[in-house]
Write a protein that holds these residues in place. Structure first.
Motif, PDB file in Angstrom:
ATOM      1  N   LYS A 190       0.838  -1.213   0.000  1.00  0.00           N
ATOM      2  CA  LYS A 190       0.000   0.000   0.000  1.00  0.00           C
ATOM      3  C   LYS A 190       0.869   1.259   0.000  1.00  0.00           C
ATOM      4  O   LYS A 190       0.607   2.209  -0.759  1.00  0.00           O
ATOM      5  CB  LYS A 190      -0.910   0.014   1.231  1.00  0.00           C
ATOM      6  CG  LYS A 190      -2.135  -0.876   1.107  1.00  0.00           C
ATOM      7  CD  LYS A 190      -3.018  -0.768   2.341  1.00  0.00           C
ATOM      8  CE  LYS A 190      -4.246  -1.645   2.190  1.00  0.00           C
ATOM      9  NZ  LYS A 190      -5.120  -1.579   3.376  1.00  0.00           N
ATOM     10  N   LEU A 191       1.903   1.273   0.833  1.00  0.00           N
ATOM     11  CA  LEU A 191       2.760   2.447   0.911  1.00  0.00           C
ATOM     12  C   LEU A 191       3.579   2.612  -0.377  1.00  0.00           C
ATOM     13  O   LEU A 191       3.770   3.726  -0.878  1.00  0.00           O
ATOM     14  CB  LEU A 191       3.694   2.337   2.119  1.00  0.00           C
ATOM     15  CG  LEU A 191       4.435   3.595   2.556  1.00  0.00           C
ATOM     16  CD1 LEU A 191       3.491   4.787   2.669  1.00  0.00           C
ATOM     17  CD2 LEU A 191       5.149   3.358   3.872  1.00  0.00           C
ATOM     18  N   ALA A 192       4.024   1.491  -0.938  1.00  0.00           N
ATOM     19  CA  ALA A 192       4.763   1.547  -2.201  1.00  0.00           C
ATOM     20  C   ALA A 192       3.886   2.084  -3.321  1.00  0.00           C
ATOM     21  O   ALA A 192       4.337   2.893  -4.147  1.00  0.00           O
ATOM     22  CB  ALA A 192       5.280   0.154  -2.562  1.00  0.00           C
ATOM     23  N   LEU A 193       2.621   1.654  -3.351  1.00  0.00           N
ATOM     24  CA  LEU A 193       1.698   2.150  -4.381  1.00  0.00           C
ATOM     25  C   LEU A 193       1.475   3.656  -4.259  1.00  0.00           C
ATOM     26  O   LEU A 193       1.371   4.363  -5.262  1.00  0.00           O
ATOM     27  CB  LEU A 193       0.357   1.404  -4.320  1.00  0.00           C
ATOM     28  CG  LEU A 193       0.381  -0.039  -4.847  1.00  0.00           C
ATOM     29  CD1 LEU A 193      -0.943  -0.725  -4.574  1.00  0.00           C
ATOM     30  CD2 LEU A 193       0.690  -0.066  -6.340  1.00  0.00           C
ATOM     31  N   LYS A 194       1.420   4.144  -3.023  1.00  0.00           N
ATOM     32  CA  LYS A 194       1.281   5.594  -2.828  1.00  0.00           C
ATOM     33  C   LYS A 194       2.477   6.322  -3.406  1.00  0.00           C
ATOM     34  O   LYS A 194       2.350   7.365  -4.059  1.00  0.00           O
ATOM     35  CB  LYS A 194       1.152   5.918  -1.335  1.00  0.00           C
ATOM     36  CG  LYS A 194      -0.229   5.631  -0.757  1.00  0.00           C
ATOM     37  CD  LYS A 194      -0.303   6.069   0.706  1.00  0.00           C
ATOM     38  CE  LYS A 194      -1.676   5.754   1.287  1.00  0.00           C
ATOM     39  NZ  LYS A 194      -1.753   6.144   2.717  1.00  0.00           N
ATOM     40  N   ASN A 195       3.676   5.770  -3.184  1.00  0.00           N
ATOM     41  CA  ASN A 195       4.888   6.384  -3.734  1.00  0.00           C
ATOM     42  C   ASN A 195       4.912   6.312  -5.254  1.00  0.00           C
ATOM     43  O   ASN A 195       5.364   7.237  -5.924  1.00  0.00           O
ATOM     44  CB  ASN A 195       6.128   5.678  -3.161  1.00  0.00           C
ATOM     45  CG  ASN A 195       6.352   6.004  -1.702  1.00  0.00           C
ATOM     46  OD1 ASN A 195       5.906   7.029  -1.205  1.00  0.00           O
ATOM     47  ND2 ASN A 195       7.039   5.121  -0.999  1.00  0.00           N
ATOM     48  N   LEU A 196       4.402   5.208  -5.809  1.00  0.00           N
ATOM     49  CA  LEU A 196       4.385   5.035  -7.265  1.00  0.00           C
ATOM     50  C   LEU A 196       3.397   5.980  -7.937  1.00  0.00           C
ATOM     51  O   LEU A 196       3.539   6.279  -9.122  1.00  0.00           O
ATOM     52  CB  LEU A 196       4.041   3.587  -7.626  1.00  0.00           C
ATOM     53  CG  LEU A 196       5.169   2.573  -7.385  1.00  0.00           C
ATOM     54  CD1 LEU A 196       4.625   1.153  -7.316  1.00  0.00           C
ATOM     55  CD2 LEU A 196       6.238   2.700  -8.476  1.00  0.00           C
ATOM     56  N   MET A 197       2.402   6.456  -7.200  1.00  0.00           N
ATOM     57  CA  MET A 197       1.391   7.347  -7.771  1.00  0.00           C
ATOM     58  C   MET A 197       1.785   8.806  -7.695  1.00  0.00           C
ATOM     59  O   MET A 197       1.086   9.675  -8.208  1.00  0.00           O
ATOM     60  CB  MET A 197       0.039   7.142  -7.065  1.00  0.00           C
ATOM     61  CG  MET A 197      -0.632   5.849  -7.444  1.00  0.00           C
ATOM     62  SD  MET A 197      -2.299   5.700  -6.762  1.00  0.00           S
ATOM     63  CE  MET A 197      -1.952   5.360  -5.045  1.00  0.00           C
ATOM     64  N   LYS A 198       2.893   9.114  -7.039  1.00  0.00           N
ATOM     65  CA  LYS A 198       3.317  10.515  -6.912  1.00  0.00           C
ATOM     66  C   LYS A 198       3.830  11.045  -8.232  1.00  0.00           C
ATOM     67  O   LYS A 198       4.402  10.335  -9.015  1.00  0.00           O
ATOM     68  CB  LYS A 198       4.417  10.627  -5.834  1.00  0.00           C
ATOM     69  CG  LYS A 198       3.857  10.452  -4.425  1.00  0.00           C
ATOM     70  CD  LYS A 198       4.964  10.548  -3.413  1.00  0.00           C
ATOM     71  CE  LYS A 198       4.425  10.364  -1.977  1.00  0.00           C
ATOM     72  NZ  LYS A 198       5.492  10.383  -0.972  1.00  0.00           N
TER      73      LYS A 198
END
Length: 198
Positions: A190-198
């Motif tokens: 979940k946290l990685a996906l947030k970073n990937l969406m930046k």
């Protein structure tokens, strides 16, 4: 080609929304997850996937790029059409679907209306195959995890992100932005996906 639509939500129905962009209302098929973020008469931005056939030009919209990417990844699986992919993503977030594929768990997939056991098995098999081809290297060969190969939780997170179609360089950059120590696989994803969406 549509990349995203940004406008005011004028209508919401089951798995469908209308976005008014400068006086033109675009009907967009979507998922329950995306609909939960939309409110009538409020602004919204949806990432678009186009599904064009001889007799139809349908737009599918998603609140996040990860959901759109997951949808398009499923369309590459034989026997999975846009309606089935939409149905699966209405009951699963991208991260939970990735975990289901990685663990070979059919239940979250077959819970979607119109998706049987054979389709779920094919989805799991083909996405795992695509994952291994796209990755090109084992999860433990990623620079960020090379020194921590013993951590199954971290390696599972890498594998789940590969299932969603992210490259090893994208994954390494996203995971290198935080310390995943003590986190569960799903929390890392979940946290990685947030970073990937930046």
């Amino acid at each position: 080609m549509f990349y995203h639509l940004e406008g005011v939500v004028t209508d919401i129905d089951i798995n469908f929304a209308v976005i008014d962009c400068g006086g033109v209302g675009y009907g967009v098929n979507t998922t329950a997850n995306t609909l939960s973020h939309l409110k009538i008469n409020e602004g919204a931005k949806l990432y678009i996937s186009e599904c064009i056939k001889e007799d139809a030009f349908d737009l599918y919209g998603f609140y996040t790029l990860s959901e759109k990417r997951c949808f398009e990844m499923m369309l590459t699986v034989s026997g999975i059409g846009p309606k089935a992919a939409q149905s699966i993503l209405s009951l699963n977030t991208p991260e939970s679907l990735a975990m289901a594929v990685m663990n070979g768990d059919e239940k979250p997939i077959t819970a979607a209306p119109g998706v049987g056991k054979k389709i779920a098995q094919r989805l799991i098999l083909e996405l795992k195959d695509k994952m291994s081809k796209q990755a090109g290297v084992a999860a433990t060969e990623l620079p960020y995890f090379a020194a921590q190969a013993q951590s199954s939780t971290k390696n599972e997170a890498v594998t789940a992100l590969m299932v969603l179609g992210y490259s090893t360089s994208e994954i390494n950059a996203a995971l290198g932005a935080f310390d995943p120590s003590g986190m569960t696989t799903e929390q890392i994803v979940k946290l990685a996906l947030k970073n990937l969406m930046k």
